[in-house]
Scaffold this active site. Structure first.
Site, PDB file in Angstrom:
ATOM      1  N   THR A  67       0.835  -1.206   0.000  1.00 48.15           N
ATOM      2  CA  THR A  67       0.000   0.000   0.000  1.00 48.15           C
ATOM      3  C   THR A  67       0.868   1.254   0.000  1.00 48.15           C
ATOM      4  O   THR A  67       2.099   1.162  -0.078  1.00 48.15           O
ATOM      5  CB  THR A  67      -1.014  -0.051   1.171  1.00 48.15           C
ATOM      6  OG1 THR A  67      -1.955   1.011   0.998  1.00 48.15           O
ATOM      7  CG2 THR A  67      -0.346   0.081   2.534  1.00 48.15           C
ATOM      8  N   LYS A  71       3.745   1.546  -3.612  1.00 48.60           N
ATOM      9  CA  LYS A  71       3.230   0.801  -4.771  1.00 48.60           C
ATOM     10  C   LYS A  71       4.138   0.915  -6.004  1.00 48.60           C
ATOM     11  O   LYS A  71       4.136   0.028  -6.846  1.00 48.60           O
ATOM     12  CB  LYS A  71       1.809   1.271  -5.116  1.00 48.60           C
ATOM     13  CG  LYS A  71       0.757   0.796  -4.120  1.00 48.60           C
ATOM     14  CD  LYS A  71      -0.637   1.183  -4.571  1.00 48.60           C
ATOM     15  CE  LYS A  71      -1.655   0.831  -3.504  1.00 48.60           C
ATOM     16  NZ  LYS A  71      -3.027   1.092  -3.913  1.00 48.60           N
ATOM     17  N   GLY A 251     -16.355   3.227  -2.641  1.00 49.84           N
ATOM     18  CA  GLY A 251     -15.231   2.368  -3.040  1.00 49.84           C
ATOM     19  C   GLY A 251     -15.018   1.138  -2.168  1.00 49.84           C
ATOM     20  O   GLY A 251     -13.992   0.466  -2.312  1.00 49.84           O
TER      21      GLY A 251
HETATM   22  P1  NDP Z   1      -2.915  10.331  -4.745  1.00 51.47           P
HETATM   23  O1  NDP Z   1      -2.375  11.090  -3.598  1.00 51.47           O
HETATM   24  O2  NDP Z   1      -1.985   9.590  -5.638  1.00 51.47           O
HETATM   25  O3  NDP Z   1      -3.787  11.340  -5.675  1.00 51.47           O
HETATM   26  C1  NDP Z   1      -4.641  12.282  -5.107  1.00 51.47           C
HETATM   27  C2  NDP Z   1      -5.479  12.946  -6.194  1.00 51.47           C
HETATM   28  O4  NDP Z   1      -6.357  13.881  -5.556  1.00 51.47           O
HETATM   29  C3  NDP Z   1      -4.672  13.718  -7.219  1.00 51.47           C
HETATM   30  O5  NDP Z   1      -5.310  13.672  -8.461  1.00 51.47           O
HETATM   31  C4  NDP Z   1      -4.704  15.127  -6.640  1.00 51.47           C
HETATM   32  O6  NDP Z   1      -4.545  16.136  -7.596  1.00 51.47           O
HETATM   33  C5  NDP Z   1      -6.128  15.174  -6.127  1.00 51.47           C
HETATM   34  N1  NDP Z   1      -6.259  16.234  -5.130  1.00 51.47           N
HETATM   35  C6  NDP Z   1      -5.775  16.227  -3.868  1.00 51.47           C
HETATM   36  N2  NDP Z   1      -6.081  17.384  -3.252  1.00 51.47           N
HETATM   37  C7  NDP Z   1      -6.802  18.130  -4.141  1.00 51.47           C
HETATM   38  C8  NDP Z   1      -7.426  19.405  -4.092  1.00 51.47           C
HETATM   39  N3  NDP Z   1      -7.386  20.154  -2.981  1.00 51.47           N
HETATM   40  N4  NDP Z   1      -8.091  19.824  -5.187  1.00 51.47           N
HETATM   41  C9  NDP Z   1      -8.159  19.078  -6.304  1.00 51.47           C
HETATM   42  N5  NDP Z   1      -7.590  17.848  -6.405  1.00 51.47           N
HETATM   43  C10 NDP Z   1      -6.925  17.386  -5.344  1.00 51.47           C
HETATM   44  O7  NDP Z   1      -4.017   9.354  -4.119  1.00 51.47           O
HETATM   45  P2  NDP Z   1      -4.555   7.981  -4.728  1.00 51.47           P
HETATM   46  O8  NDP Z   1      -4.711   8.135  -6.183  1.00 51.47           O
HETATM   47  O9  NDP Z   1      -3.742   6.878  -4.207  1.00 51.47           O
HETATM   48  O10 NDP Z   1      -5.995   7.876  -4.018  1.00 51.47           O
HETATM   49  C11 NDP Z   1      -7.082   8.710  -4.407  1.00 51.47           C
HETATM   50  C12 NDP Z   1      -8.315   8.325  -3.592  1.00 51.47           C
HETATM   51  O11 NDP Z   1      -8.715   7.009  -3.928  1.00 51.47           O
HETATM   52  C13 NDP Z   1      -8.048   8.328  -2.100  1.00 51.47           C
HETATM   53  O12 NDP Z   1      -9.117   8.944  -1.453  1.00 51.47           O
HETATM   54  C14 NDP Z   1      -7.996   6.866  -1.731  1.00 51.47           C
HETATM   55  O13 NDP Z   1      -8.500   6.661  -0.417  1.00 51.47           O
HETATM   56  C15 NDP Z   1      -8.919   6.240  -2.764  1.00 51.47           C
HETATM   57  N6  NDP Z   1      -8.552   4.852  -3.057  1.00 51.47           N
HETATM   58  C16 NDP Z   1      -9.486   3.876  -2.862  1.00 51.47           C
HETATM   59  C17 NDP Z   1      -9.195   2.565  -3.120  1.00 51.47           C
HETATM   60  C18 NDP Z   1     -10.239   1.514  -2.889  1.00 51.47           C
HETATM   61  O14 NDP Z   1      -9.899   0.311  -2.865  1.00 51.47           O
HETATM   62  N7  NDP Z   1     -11.475   1.870  -2.728  1.00 51.47           N
HETATM   63  C19 NDP Z   1      -7.871   2.155  -3.630  1.00 51.47           C
HETATM   64  C20 NDP Z   1      -6.958   3.249  -3.827  1.00 51.47           C
HETATM   65  C21 NDP Z   1      -7.312   4.549  -3.539  1.00 51.47           C
HETATM   66  P3  NDP Z   1      -3.048  16.706  -7.922  1.00 51.47           P
HETATM   67  O15 NDP Z   1      -2.441  15.695  -8.831  1.00 51.47           O
HETATM   68  O16 NDP Z   1      -3.302  18.008  -8.599  1.00 51.47           O
HETATM   69  O17 NDP Z   1      -2.328  16.833  -6.623  1.00 51.47           O
END
Ligand code: NDP
Length: 462
Positions: A67, A71, A251
Protein backbone atom coordinates in the site's frame (compact mmCIF):
# COMPACT_ATOMS: atom_id res chain seq x y z
CA UNK A 1 -7.52 -19.16 13.97
CA UNK A 2 -4.92 -21.72 15.09
CA UNK A 3 -1.31 -20.81 14.50
CA UNK A 4 1.02 -23.82 14.38
CA UNK A 5 4.20 -25.03 12.71
CA UNK A 6 2.47 -25.31 9.33
CA UNK A 7 0.99 -21.80 9.33
CA UNK A 8 2.00 -19.73 6.31
CA UNK A 9 2.40 -15.97 6.52
CA UNK A 10 0.81 -13.45 4.15
CA UNK A 11 0.68 -9.74 4.81
CA UNK A 12 0.82 -6.09 3.89
CA UNK A 13 3.72 -3.69 3.61
CA UNK A 14 3.09 0.06 3.74
CA UNK A 15 3.52 3.12 5.89
CA UNK A 16 1.23 3.59 7.74
CA UNK A 17 -0.52 0.22 7.96
CA UNK A 18 -2.15 0.57 11.37
CA UNK A 19 -5.65 1.36 10.06
CA UNK A 20 -5.80 -1.30 7.36
CA UNK A 21 -8.94 -3.40 6.87
CA UNK A 22 -7.07 -6.05 4.86
CA UNK A 23 -6.53 -8.52 7.76
CA UNK A 24 -10.31 -8.75 7.99
CA UNK A 25 -10.50 -9.88 4.36
CA UNK A 26 -7.65 -12.38 4.30
CA UNK A 27 -7.95 -13.92 7.75
CA UNK A 28 -11.66 -14.44 7.12
CA UNK A 29 -10.97 -16.11 3.76
CA UNK A 30 -8.26 -18.30 5.29
CA UNK A 31 -10.71 -19.47 7.92
CA UNK A 32 -13.71 -20.16 5.66
CA UNK A 33 -11.53 -21.82 3.01
CA UNK A 34 -9.87 -24.02 5.65
CA UNK A 35 -6.41 -22.65 4.76
CA UNK A 36 -3.67 -22.27 7.32
CA UNK A 37 -2.61 -18.69 6.57
CA UNK A 38 -2.23 -15.70 8.82
CA UNK A 39 -2.27 -12.16 7.40
CA UNK A 40 -0.22 -9.51 9.18
CA UNK A 41 0.42 -5.79 8.61
CA UNK A 42 4.13 -4.84 8.39
CA UNK A 43 5.11 -1.19 8.86
CA UNK A 44 7.92 -0.59 6.35
CA UNK A 45 9.72 2.76 6.08
CA UNK A 46 10.61 3.99 2.58
CA UNK A 47 14.32 3.18 2.89
CA UNK A 48 13.53 -0.42 3.77
CA UNK A 49 11.39 -1.46 0.81
CA UNK A 50 14.12 -3.55 -0.86
CA UNK A 51 15.05 -5.24 2.41
CA UNK A 52 11.36 -5.92 3.13
CA UNK A 53 10.80 -7.62 -0.25
CA UNK A 54 14.00 -9.69 -0.11
CA UNK A 55 13.56 -10.51 3.57
CA UNK A 56 9.97 -11.62 2.98
CA UNK A 57 11.15 -14.03 0.29
CA UNK A 58 13.84 -15.32 2.63
CA UNK A 59 11.15 -15.91 5.26
CA UNK A 60 8.94 -17.73 2.71
CA UNK A 61 6.15 -15.17 3.06
CA UNK A 62 3.48 -16.60 0.74
CA UNK A 63 2.08 -13.32 -0.53
CA UNK A 64 2.15 -9.61 0.15
CA UNK A 65 -0.07 -6.63 -0.45
CA UNK A 66 1.62 -3.28 -0.96
CA UNK A 67 0.00 0.00 0.00
CA UNK A 68 0.92 3.69 -0.01
CA UNK A 69 3.57 4.93 -0.41
CA UNK A 70 5.34 1.83 -1.77
CA UNK A 71 3.23 0.80 -4.77
CA UNK A 72 5.83 2.14 -7.22
CA UNK A 73 8.91 1.86 -5.02
CA UNK A 74 8.53 -1.90 -4.79
CA UNK A 75 8.67 -2.47 -8.55
CA UNK A 76 12.49 -2.55 -9.07
CA UNK A 77 12.80 -5.40 -6.56
CA UNK A 78 10.43 -7.82 -8.31
CA UNK A 79 11.51 -10.61 -10.69
CA UNK A 80 8.44 -10.16 -12.88
CA UNK A 81 5.56 -7.70 -13.26
CA UNK A 82 2.16 -8.41 -14.76
CA UNK A 83 1.47 -6.33 -17.88
CA UNK A 84 -1.46 -4.35 -16.44
CA UNK A 85 0.55 -3.44 -13.32
CA UNK A 86 3.49 -2.41 -15.48
CA UNK A 87 1.36 -0.10 -17.63
CA UNK A 88 -0.48 1.32 -14.62
CA UNK A 89 2.90 1.82 -12.97
CA UNK A 90 1.84 0.47 -9.59
CA UNK A 91 1.88 -2.90 -7.88
CA UNK A 92 -0.30 -3.77 -4.90
CA UNK A 93 0.08 -7.56 -4.77
CA UNK A 94 3.19 -9.75 -4.71
CA UNK A 95 2.97 -13.44 -5.57
CA UNK A 96 5.94 -15.74 -4.88
CA UNK A 97 7.69 -17.15 -7.96
CA UNK A 98 11.15 -18.69 -8.51
CA UNK A 99 13.78 -16.28 -7.23
CA UNK A 100 11.42 -13.65 -5.76
CA UNK A 101 7.98 -12.15 -6.32
CA UNK A 102 5.82 -11.23 -9.33
CA UNK A 103 3.83 -7.99 -9.01
CA UNK A 104 0.15 -7.49 -9.87
CA UNK A 105 -2.31 -4.61 -9.63
CA UNK A 106 -5.53 -5.95 -8.15
CA UNK A 107 -6.88 -2.41 -7.48
CA UNK A 108 -7.73 -2.32 -11.16
CA UNK A 109 -9.30 -5.81 -11.16
CA UNK A 110 -11.09 -5.04 -7.89
CA UNK A 111 -12.71 -1.94 -9.34
CA UNK A 112 -13.64 -3.90 -12.43
CA UNK A 113 -15.40 -6.57 -10.37
CA UNK A 114 -17.05 -3.86 -8.26
CA UNK A 115 -18.63 -2.15 -11.26
CA UNK A 116 -19.68 -5.50 -12.72
CA UNK A 117 -21.36 -6.37 -9.42
CA UNK A 118 -23.40 -3.14 -9.75
CA UNK A 119 -24.16 -3.94 -13.42
CA UNK A 120 -22.34 -0.83 -14.66
CA UNK A 121 -21.22 -1.36 -18.27
CA UNK A 122 -18.59 1.01 -19.70
CA UNK A 123 -18.69 -0.32 -23.27
CA UNK A 124 -19.36 2.62 -25.63
CA UNK A 125 -19.94 5.06 -22.74
CA UNK A 126 -18.49 8.46 -21.96
CA UNK A 127 -16.48 8.40 -18.75
CA UNK A 128 -15.09 11.23 -16.63
CA UNK A 129 -12.32 10.52 -14.13
CA UNK A 130 -11.70 13.16 -11.49
CA UNK A 131 -8.08 12.95 -10.31
CA UNK A 132 -4.83 11.73 -11.84
CA UNK A 133 -2.99 10.28 -8.86
CA UNK A 134 -1.93 6.67 -8.29
CA UNK A 135 -5.42 5.14 -8.11
CA UNK A 136 -6.61 7.07 -11.13
CA UNK A 137 -4.22 5.18 -13.43
CA UNK A 138 -5.88 1.89 -12.49
CA UNK A 139 -9.28 3.48 -13.25
CA UNK A 140 -8.09 4.70 -16.68
CA UNK A 141 -6.69 1.25 -17.53
CA UNK A 142 -9.94 -0.42 -16.49
CA UNK A 143 -12.01 1.99 -18.60
CA UNK A 144 -9.90 1.13 -21.63
CA UNK A 145 -10.21 -2.62 -21.01
CA UNK A 146 -13.96 -2.25 -20.65
CA UNK A 147 -14.29 -0.40 -23.96
CA UNK A 148 -15.25 3.14 -22.90
CA UNK A 149 -15.86 5.40 -25.90
CA UNK A 150 -14.27 8.53 -24.40
CA UNK A 151 -12.42 9.05 -21.12
CA UNK A 152 -12.08 12.64 -19.90
CA UNK A 153 -9.28 12.71 -17.34
CA UNK A 154 -9.52 15.83 -15.17
CA UNK A 155 -6.89 16.90 -12.68
CA UNK A 156 -5.89 19.96 -10.69
CA UNK A 157 -2.31 19.47 -11.93
CA UNK A 158 -3.06 19.05 -15.62
CA UNK A 159 0.37 17.77 -16.68
CA UNK A 160 -0.15 14.63 -14.58
CA UNK A 161 -3.34 13.91 -16.53
CA UNK A 162 -1.47 14.57 -19.80
CA UNK A 163 1.30 12.12 -18.94
CA UNK A 164 -1.20 9.37 -18.15
CA UNK A 165 -3.23 10.06 -21.30
CA UNK A 166 -0.15 9.92 -23.56
CA UNK A 167 1.08 6.65 -22.04
CA UNK A 168 -2.30 4.90 -21.97
CA UNK A 169 -3.46 6.08 -25.41
CA UNK A 170 -0.16 4.75 -26.82
CA UNK A 171 -0.48 1.45 -24.97
CA UNK A 172 -4.02 0.70 -26.08
CA UNK A 173 -3.50 2.07 -29.61
CA UNK A 174 -7.10 3.25 -29.93
CA UNK A 175 -6.42 6.86 -30.91
CA UNK A 176 -7.17 9.67 -28.49
CA UNK A 177 -9.80 8.00 -26.34
CA UNK A 178 -8.31 9.52 -23.18
CA UNK A 179 -8.57 13.31 -23.12
CA UNK A 180 -6.57 15.10 -20.40
CA UNK A 181 -8.10 18.29 -19.02
CA UNK A 182 -7.67 20.79 -16.22
CA UNK A 183 -10.15 20.26 -13.43
CA UNK A 184 -11.70 23.70 -13.85
CA UNK A 185 -12.41 23.00 -17.55
CA UNK A 186 -15.20 20.53 -16.69
CA UNK A 187 -17.75 22.87 -18.33
CA UNK A 188 -16.16 22.09 -21.72
CA UNK A 189 -17.53 18.54 -21.63
CA UNK A 190 -20.81 18.70 -23.53
CA UNK A 191 -22.08 15.17 -23.07
CA UNK A 192 -24.92 13.63 -21.10
CA UNK A 193 -25.47 10.29 -19.42
CA UNK A 194 -21.87 10.15 -18.20
CA UNK A 195 -20.22 7.69 -15.82
CA UNK A 196 -17.94 9.53 -13.39
CA UNK A 197 -15.20 8.06 -11.20
CA UNK A 198 -14.15 10.23 -8.27
CA UNK A 199 -10.47 9.35 -7.76
CA UNK A 200 -9.18 12.34 -5.78
CA UNK A 201 -8.67 12.29 -2.02
CA UNK A 202 -11.22 15.09 -1.55
CA UNK A 203 -14.18 14.16 0.68
CA UNK A 204 -12.35 11.52 2.71
CA UNK A 205 -13.36 11.45 6.41
CA UNK A 206 -13.11 13.63 8.46
CA UNK A 207 -13.51 16.21 5.65
CA UNK A 208 -16.86 14.75 4.68
CA UNK A 209 -18.42 17.98 3.36
CA UNK A 210 -15.64 18.60 0.83
CA UNK A 211 -16.09 17.78 -2.83
CA UNK A 212 -13.77 18.25 -5.78
CA UNK A 213 -16.53 19.71 -8.04
CA UNK A 214 -19.61 21.33 -6.56
CA UNK A 215 -21.33 22.77 -9.65
CA UNK A 216 -24.83 21.24 -9.83
CA UNK A 217 -24.92 21.69 -13.64
CA UNK A 218 -22.08 19.15 -13.94
CA UNK A 219 -24.00 16.54 -11.93
CA UNK A 220 -27.07 16.92 -14.15
CA UNK A 221 -25.08 15.16 -16.87
CA UNK A 222 -24.07 12.25 -14.63
CA UNK A 223 -25.94 8.94 -14.82
CA UNK A 224 -23.61 6.95 -12.53
CA UNK A 225 -21.04 8.18 -10.00
CA UNK A 226 -18.44 5.89 -8.42
CA UNK A 227 -16.38 7.35 -5.60
CA UNK A 228 -13.20 5.42 -4.77
CA UNK A 229 -13.52 6.73 -1.22
CA UNK A 230 -15.40 4.41 1.16
CA UNK A 231 -15.32 6.46 4.36
CA UNK A 232 -17.83 8.11 4.69
CA UNK A 233 -20.21 5.58 3.14
CA UNK A 234 -21.93 8.40 1.27
CA UNK A 235 -19.55 11.13 0.19
CA UNK A 236 -20.57 14.65 -0.80
CA UNK A 237 -19.79 13.65 -4.40
CA UNK A 238 -22.26 10.75 -4.14
CA UNK A 239 -24.89 13.03 -2.58
CA UNK A 240 -24.59 15.48 -5.47
CA UNK A 241 -24.88 12.67 -8.06
CA UNK A 242 -28.00 11.35 -6.38
CA UNK A 243 -29.57 14.80 -5.89
CA UNK A 244 -29.27 15.33 -9.65
CA UNK A 245 -31.05 12.03 -10.35
CA UNK A 246 -28.09 9.65 -10.86
CA UNK A 247 -27.03 6.55 -8.94
CA UNK A 248 -23.87 6.49 -6.86
CA UNK A 249 -21.55 3.95 -5.26
CA UNK A 250 -18.60 4.16 -2.89
CA UNK A 251 -15.23 2.37 -3.04
CA UNK A 252 -15.73 -0.30 -0.37
CA UNK A 253 -16.45 -3.07 -2.87
CA UNK A 254 -13.32 -2.12 -4.81
CA UNK A 255 -11.31 -2.45 -1.61
CA UNK A 256 -12.91 -5.79 -0.79
CA UNK A 257 -12.50 -7.25 -4.26
CA UNK A 258 -8.87 -6.18 -4.70
CA UNK A 259 -8.17 -8.18 -1.54
CA UNK A 260 -10.22 -11.19 -2.59
CA UNK A 261 -8.48 -11.28 -5.98
CA UNK A 262 -5.07 -11.10 -4.28
CA UNK A 263 -6.05 -13.99 -2.00
CA UNK A 264 -7.03 -15.93 -5.10
CA UNK A 265 -3.55 -15.35 -6.58
CA UNK A 266 -1.87 -16.59 -3.39
CA UNK A 267 -3.99 -19.70 -3.03
CA UNK A 268 -4.72 -20.54 -6.68
CA UNK A 269 -8.42 -19.86 -6.35
CA UNK A 270 -10.68 -18.16 -8.85
CA UNK A 271 -12.56 -15.01 -7.90
CA UNK A 272 -15.84 -16.87 -8.54
CA UNK A 273 -14.99 -19.55 -5.98
CA UNK A 274 -14.34 -16.89 -3.32
CA UNK A 275 -17.33 -14.72 -4.20
CA UNK A 276 -19.80 -16.53 -1.87
CA UNK A 277 -17.79 -15.21 1.13
CA UNK A 278 -17.79 -11.59 -0.01
CA UNK A 279 -21.08 -10.41 1.54
CA UNK A 280 -20.03 -11.50 5.00
CA UNK A 281 -16.65 -9.78 4.72
CA UNK A 282 -18.27 -6.66 3.28
CA UNK A 283 -20.53 -6.40 6.34
CA UNK A 284 -17.59 -6.85 8.71
CA UNK A 285 -15.63 -4.11 6.94
CA UNK A 286 -18.62 -1.78 6.88
CA UNK A 287 -19.26 -2.25 10.60
CA UNK A 288 -15.62 -1.77 11.47
CA UNK A 289 -15.52 1.55 9.58
CA UNK A 290 -18.84 2.94 10.67
CA UNK A 291 -19.04 1.37 14.11
CA UNK A 292 -22.82 1.17 14.03
CA UNK A 293 -23.98 -0.58 17.19
CA UNK A 294 -27.68 -0.37 16.34
CA UNK A 295 -29.99 -3.34 16.86
CA UNK A 296 -32.64 -3.97 14.21
CA UNK A 297 -35.64 -6.12 15.11
CA UNK A 298 -37.36 -7.78 12.18
CA UNK A 299 -40.20 -10.27 11.95
CA UNK A 300 -43.86 -10.83 11.21
CA UNK A 301 -46.71 -8.89 12.85
CA UNK A 302 -47.21 -9.93 16.46
CA UNK A 303 -43.61 -11.07 16.89
CA UNK A 304 -43.06 -8.44 19.57
CA UNK A 305 -40.77 -6.05 17.70
CA UNK A 306 -42.19 -2.91 19.35
CA UNK A 307 -42.64 -4.24 22.89
CA UNK A 308 -39.31 -6.07 22.94
CA UNK A 309 -37.65 -3.16 21.13
CA UNK A 310 -38.69 -0.60 23.75
CA UNK A 311 -37.67 -2.86 26.65
CA UNK A 312 -34.35 -3.67 24.97
CA UNK A 313 -33.64 0.01 24.31
CA UNK A 314 -34.35 0.85 27.94
CA UNK A 315 -32.15 -1.93 29.29
CA UNK A 316 -29.23 -0.98 27.00
CA UNK A 317 -29.66 2.79 27.39
CA UNK A 318 -30.31 3.08 23.63
CA UNK A 319 -32.87 5.19 21.77
CA UNK A 320 -35.90 3.43 20.28
CA UNK A 321 -37.25 4.09 16.79
CA UNK A 322 -40.25 2.52 15.05
CA UNK A 323 -39.56 2.72 11.30
CA UNK A 324 -43.27 2.76 10.36
CA UNK A 325 -43.92 5.69 12.72
CA UNK A 326 -40.82 7.43 11.36
CA UNK A 327 -42.01 7.02 7.76
CA UNK A 328 -45.51 8.28 8.66
CA UNK A 329 -44.02 11.38 10.28
CA UNK A 330 -41.76 12.06 7.31
CA UNK A 331 -44.55 11.55 4.76
CA UNK A 332 -47.10 13.48 6.82
CA UNK A 333 -49.69 10.70 6.39
CA UNK A 334 -50.46 7.22 7.68
CA UNK A 335 -49.08 4.12 5.98
CA UNK A 336 -52.53 3.13 4.71
CA UNK A 337 -52.86 6.63 3.19
CA UNK A 338 -49.43 6.22 1.53
CA UNK A 339 -50.62 2.89 0.06
CA UNK A 340 -53.91 4.42 -1.10
CA UNK A 341 -52.43 7.62 -2.57
CA UNK A 342 -49.14 6.35 -4.02
CA UNK A 343 -49.22 2.53 -4.10
CA UNK A 344 -47.06 -0.13 -2.47
CA UNK A 345 -44.05 0.42 -4.78
CA UNK A 346 -43.73 4.00 -3.55
CA UNK A 347 -43.93 2.88 0.10
CA UNK A 348 -41.21 0.23 -0.40
CA UNK A 349 -38.99 2.88 -2.01
CA UNK A 350 -39.59 5.12 1.00
CA UNK A 351 -38.54 2.27 3.29
CA UNK A 352 -35.27 1.78 1.39
CA UNK A 353 -34.49 5.51 1.51
CA UNK A 354 -35.23 5.61 5.21
CA UNK A 355 -32.82 2.73 5.96
CA UNK A 356 -30.11 4.53 3.99
CA UNK A 357 -30.78 7.76 5.88
CA UNK A 358 -30.72 5.98 9.25
CA UNK A 359 -27.38 4.34 8.36
CA UNK A 360 -25.93 7.83 8.05
CA UNK A 361 -27.61 9.42 11.04
CA UNK A 362 -28.17 6.94 13.87
CA UNK A 363 -26.22 4.96 16.41
CA UNK A 364 -27.06 3.43 19.82
CA UNK A 365 -30.61 2.82 18.57
CA UNK A 366 -32.98 -0.15 18.65
CA UNK A 367 -35.24 -0.25 15.58
CA UNK A 368 -38.59 -1.94 15.29
CA UNK A 369 -39.19 -2.42 11.56
CA UNK A 370 -42.29 -2.88 9.43
CA UNK A 371 -43.06 -6.57 8.78
CA UNK A 372 -42.57 -6.16 5.01
CA UNK A 373 -39.35 -4.15 5.19
CA UNK A 374 -36.81 -7.03 4.97
CA UNK A 375 -38.62 -8.71 2.07
CA UNK A 376 -37.02 -6.54 -0.59
CA UNK A 377 -33.54 -7.84 -1.59
CA UNK A 378 -31.91 -4.44 -1.27
CA UNK A 379 -33.40 -3.85 2.17
CA UNK A 380 -32.23 -7.24 3.46
CA UNK A 381 -28.60 -6.25 2.80
CA UNK A 382 -29.02 -2.67 4.02
CA UNK A 383 -30.65 -3.72 7.31
CA UNK A 384 -27.66 -5.95 8.09
CA UNK A 385 -25.42 -2.92 7.57
CA UNK A 386 -27.62 -0.69 9.74
CA UNK A 387 -26.93 -2.86 12.77
CA UNK A 388 -27.15 -6.33 14.28
CA UNK A 389 -30.37 -7.69 12.83
CA UNK A 390 -32.46 -9.91 15.08
CA UNK A 391 -35.34 -11.97 13.70
CA UNK A 392 -38.02 -12.41 16.36
CA UNK A 393 -39.84 -15.63 15.48
CA UNK A 394 -43.26 -16.78 16.64
CA UNK A 395 -45.30 -19.80 15.56
CA UNK A 396 -48.47 -19.26 13.52
CA UNK A 397 -50.59 -20.32 16.51
CA UNK A 398 -48.94 -17.87 18.90
CA UNK A 399 -49.01 -15.08 16.29
CA UNK A 400 -52.74 -15.64 15.78
CA UNK A 401 -53.39 -15.50 19.54
CA UNK A 402 -51.44 -12.24 19.82
CA UNK A 403 -53.14 -10.40 16.91
CA UNK A 404 -56.61 -11.95 16.51
CA UNK A 405 -58.42 -9.12 18.30
CA UNK A 406 -56.59 -6.36 16.45
CA UNK A 407 -58.91 -5.08 13.71
CA UNK A 408 -56.36 -2.58 12.36
CA UNK A 409 -54.33 -5.20 10.46
CA UNK A 410 -55.31 -5.11 6.76
CA UNK A 411 -53.55 -8.43 6.08
CA UNK A 412 -55.99 -10.18 8.42
CA UNK A 413 -59.20 -8.72 6.96
CA UNK A 414 -60.16 -12.02 5.33
CA UNK A 415 -62.30 -15.11 5.95
CA UNK A 416 -59.52 -17.29 7.31
CA UNK A 417 -56.99 -15.08 9.16
CA UNK A 418 -55.25 -18.09 10.75
CA UNK A 419 -54.73 -19.76 7.37
CA UNK A 420 -53.39 -16.48 6.01
CA UNK A 421 -50.88 -16.21 8.88
CA UNK A 422 -49.68 -19.79 8.25
CA UNK A 423 -49.20 -19.12 4.52
CA UNK A 424 -47.49 -15.73 4.99
CA UNK A 425 -45.15 -17.04 7.70
CA UNK A 426 -44.13 -19.94 5.47
CA UNK A 427 -43.43 -17.54 2.60
CA UNK A 428 -41.58 -14.95 4.64
CA UNK A 429 -39.49 -17.12 7.00
CA UNK A 430 -36.57 -17.64 4.55
CA UNK A 431 -36.60 -13.93 3.68
CA UNK A 432 -36.44 -12.92 7.35
CA UNK A 433 -33.67 -15.46 7.96
CA UNK A 434 -31.68 -14.10 5.03
CA UNK A 435 -31.83 -10.59 6.49
CA UNK A 436 -30.87 -11.53 10.07
CA UNK A 437 -27.72 -12.11 12.08
CA UNK A 438 -29.64 -13.79 14.91
CA UNK A 439 -32.95 -15.64 15.23
CA UNK A 440 -34.83 -15.78 18.52
CA UNK A 441 -37.89 -17.92 19.16
CA UNK A 442 -40.39 -15.96 21.28
CA UNK A 443 -43.24 -18.45 21.86
CA UNK A 444 -44.26 -18.60 25.52
CA UNK A 445 -41.45 -16.27 26.65
CA UNK A 446 -41.74 -13.04 28.64
CA UNK A 447 -40.54 -9.75 27.16
CA UNK A 448 -37.81 -9.64 29.81
CA UNK A 449 -36.46 -13.10 28.94
CA UNK A 450 -36.46 -12.27 25.21
CA UNK A 451 -34.52 -9.07 25.92
CA UNK A 452 -31.97 -11.05 27.96
CA UNK A 453 -31.65 -13.61 25.18
CA UNK A 454 -31.02 -10.91 22.55
CA UNK A 455 -28.27 -9.40 24.70
CA UNK A 456 -26.69 -12.80 25.42
CA UNK A 457 -26.74 -13.90 21.78
CA UNK A 458 -25.26 -10.58 20.68
CA UNK A 459 -22.39 -11.05 23.12
CA UNK A 460 -21.80 -14.56 21.73
CA UNK A 461 -21.80 -13.14 18.20
CA UNK A 462 -18.77 -10.92 18.93
P1 NDP B 1 -2.92 10.33 -4.74
O1 NDP B 1 -2.38 11.09 -3.60
O2 NDP B 1 -1.98 9.59 -5.64
O3 NDP B 1 -3.79 11.34 -5.67
C1 NDP B 1 -4.64 12.28 -5.11
C2 NDP B 1 -5.48 12.95 -6.19
O4 NDP B 1 -6.36 13.88 -5.56
C3 NDP B 1 -4.67 13.72 -7.22
O5 NDP B 1 -5.31 13.67 -8.46
C4 NDP B 1 -4.70 15.13 -6.64
O6 NDP B 1 -4.55 16.14 -7.60
C5 NDP B 1 -6.13 15.17 -6.13
N1 NDP B 1 -6.26 16.23 -5.13
C6 NDP B 1 -5.78 16.23 -3.87
N2 NDP B 1 -6.08 17.38 -3.25
C7 NDP B 1 -6.80 18.13 -4.14
C8 NDP B 1 -7.43 19.41 -4.09
N3 NDP B 1 -7.39 20.15 -2.98
N4 NDP B 1 -8.09 19.82 -5.19
C9 NDP B 1 -8.16 19.08 -6.30
N5 NDP B 1 -7.59 17.85 -6.40
C10 NDP B 1 -6.93 17.39 -5.34
O7 NDP B 1 -4.02 9.35 -4.12
P2 NDP B 1 -4.55 7.98 -4.73
O8 NDP B 1 -4.71 8.14 -6.18
O9 NDP B 1 -3.74 6.88 -4.21
O10 NDP B 1 -5.99 7.88 -4.02
C11 NDP B 1 -7.08 8.71 -4.41
C12 NDP B 1 -8.32 8.32 -3.59
O11 NDP B 1 -8.72 7.01 -3.93
C13 NDP B 1 -8.05 8.33 -2.10
O12 NDP B 1 -9.12 8.94 -1.45
C14 NDP B 1 -8.00 6.87 -1.73
O13 NDP B 1 -8.50 6.66 -0.42
C15 NDP B 1 -8.92 6.24 -2.76
N6 NDP B 1 -8.55 4.85 -3.06
C16 NDP B 1 -9.49 3.88 -2.86
C17 NDP B 1 -9.20 2.57 -3.12
C18 NDP B 1 -10.24 1.51 -2.89
O14 NDP B 1 -9.90 0.31 -2.87
N7 NDP B 1 -11.48 1.87 -2.73
C19 NDP B 1 -7.87 2.15 -3.63
C20 NDP B 1 -6.96 3.25 -3.83
C21 NDP B 1 -7.31 4.55 -3.54
P3 NDP B 1 -3.05 16.71 -7.92
O15 NDP B 1 -2.44 15.70 -8.83
O16 NDP B 1 -3.30 18.01 -8.60
O17 NDP B 1 -2.33 16.83 -6.62
Amino acid sequence: MKVNGLTKTIGLIGCPVEHTLSPMIHNHLSEVCGDNYVYLPFHVEKDNVEAAVKGSKALSVQGLNVTVPHKQAVMPYLVDIDEAARVIGAVNTLVPVDGGYKGYNTDMEGLRQAIHSEHIALQGRTVVILGAGGASKAVVYMCMLEGAKKVYLLNRTVNKAEEIAIAMNAHFGKGDVIVPMALEAYGDIHENDMIVFQATSIGLAPNVDDVVLSDVSFYKKVAVGVDLIYNPAETQFMKLVKAAGGVAYNGLKMLLYQGVIAYGYWTNRSFESLQPYCNEIYEKMYHSIHKLDNIVLIGFMGSGKSTVGMALAEKMGFAFLDTDAYIEKKAGMSISEIFENHGEGYFRELETNVIRELMETTNHTVFSTGGGMPLRDENASLLRLLGTTVYLQASAKETYERVKDDDKRPLLQCEDPYGRIVALLEERRPLYERASHLCIQTDGKTVESIVDEVIKQMEDLV
